[in-house]
Design a protein around this motif. Structure first.
Motif, PDB file in Angstrom:
ATOM      1  N   LYS A 232       1.665  -5.312  -4.807  1.00 49.05           N
ATOM      2  CA  LYS A 232       0.861  -4.090  -4.693  1.00 49.05           C
ATOM      3  C   LYS A 232       1.293  -3.291  -3.470  1.00 49.05           C
ATOM      4  O   LYS A 232       1.287  -2.072  -3.487  1.00 49.05           O
ATOM      5  N   THR A 233       1.654  -3.990  -2.410  1.00 49.45           N
ATOM      6  CA  THR A 233       2.100  -3.321  -1.190  1.00 49.45           C
ATOM      7  C   THR A 233       3.382  -2.533  -1.453  1.00 49.45           C
ATOM      8  O   THR A 233       3.532  -1.407  -0.977  1.00 49.45           O
TER       9      THR A 233
ATOM     10  N   ARG B 131       4.247  -1.195  -4.239  1.00 43.57           N
ATOM     11  CA  ARG B 131       3.866  -0.018  -5.021  1.00 43.57           C
ATOM     12  C   ARG B 131       3.325   1.071  -4.097  1.00 43.57           C
ATOM     13  O   ARG B 131       3.597   2.258  -4.284  1.00 43.57           O
ATOM     14  N   LEU B 132       2.598   0.660  -3.069  1.00 40.72           N
ATOM     15  CA  LEU B 132       2.064   1.618  -2.101  1.00 40.72           C
ATOM     16  C   LEU B 132       3.205   2.298  -1.342  1.00 40.72           C
ATOM     17  O   LEU B 132       3.163   3.497  -1.075  1.00 40.72           O
TER      18      LEU B 132
ATOM     19  N   ARG C 232       6.236   2.860  -2.446  1.00 38.56           N
ATOM     20  CA  ARG C 232       6.915   3.814  -3.330  1.00 38.56           C
ATOM     21  C   ARG C 232       6.146   5.121  -3.459  1.00 38.56           C
ATOM     22  O   ARG C 232       6.734   6.179  -3.649  1.00 38.56           O
ATOM     23  N   ARG C 233       4.846   5.073  -3.319  1.00 39.98           N
ATOM     24  CA  ARG C 233       4.038   6.288  -3.468  1.00 39.98           C
ATOM     25  C   ARG C 233       4.045   7.156  -2.213  1.00 39.98           C
ATOM     26  O   ARG C 233       3.816   8.345  -2.307  1.00 39.98           O
ATOM     27  N   SER C 234       4.279   6.569  -1.054  1.00 37.72           N
ATOM     28  CA  SER C 234       4.251   7.321   0.199  1.00 37.72           C
ATOM     29  C   SER C 234       5.681   7.611   0.655  1.00 37.72           C
ATOM     30  O   SER C 234       6.415   6.694   1.012  1.00 37.72           O
ATOM     31  N   PRO C 235       6.099   8.880   0.674  1.00 34.72           N
ATOM     32  CA  PRO C 235       7.474   9.196   1.079  1.00 34.72           C
ATOM     33  C   PRO C 235       7.783   8.814   2.534  1.00 34.72           C
ATOM     34  O   PRO C 235       8.889   8.388   2.841  1.00 34.72           O
TER      35      PRO C 235
ATOM     36  N   LEU D 198       8.307   5.092   2.684  1.00 28.46           N
ATOM     37  CA  LEU D 198       9.586   4.801   2.047  1.00 28.46           C
ATOM     38  C   LEU D 198      10.744   5.135   2.989  1.00 28.46           C
ATOM     39  O   LEU D 198      11.722   4.380   3.072  1.00 28.46           O
TER      40      LEU D 198
END
Length: 147
Positions: free
Chosen positions: A22-23, A25-26, A28-31, A34
């Protein structure tokens, strides 16, 4: 009482591992997150390269220290455990010195000069008179070098 309890623990472990994903995935959502992760990943190779270069230098100087300073008189920095008598001991001593841990005492012990130590000429004179040193391989004095 079969193995029913073990399978429950296995499924619980799988759920914990899935929670770690889950971490990701988090991230990948925050540029911005990333970008930080990509920067850390890109810096691993240069940091590892610098570490290996430093390790090579420490090994080179441990071999040189063993050749030039083996058999030094023990003091505060050069002890029974921290010395330059073998390449391995020199590597460990230089690892301590590189971290800055009491390097001044080690430097002073490497610079010990007569009359605080036995020079090679004094040792040869003693050996000619029948003196038997504790270390049978002792063929040179235990003085350091001011240079």
């Amino acid at each position: 009482g079969g193995g029913g309890g073990g399978s429950g623990l296995q499924s619980l472990r799988v759920l914990r591992v899935l929670r770690v994903f889950k971490t990701f995935r988090l991230v990948r959502r925050s540029p911005r997150l990333l970008l930080i992760i990509n920067t850390l990943g890109a810096s691993i190779a240069p940091v590892l390269s610098a570490f290996l270069f430093m390790l090579l230098l420490v090994f080179l100087f441990s071999v040189l220290g063993n050749q030039f300073f083996s058999g030094l008189k023990h003091g505060i920095g050069i002890t029974r455990h921290n010395n330059l008598d073998t390449t391995w001991d020199a590597l460990l001593l230089l690892s301590i010195v590189v971290t800055g841990d009491n390097w001044q005492a080690t430097m002073r012990d490497c610079a010990t000069m007569a009359p605080a130590c036995t020079t090679t000429s004094e040792l040869n004179l003693l050996l000619a008179q029948g003196f038997v040193p504790n270390d049978p391989t002792m063929d040179k004095g235990d003085c350091g070098n001011m240079a």
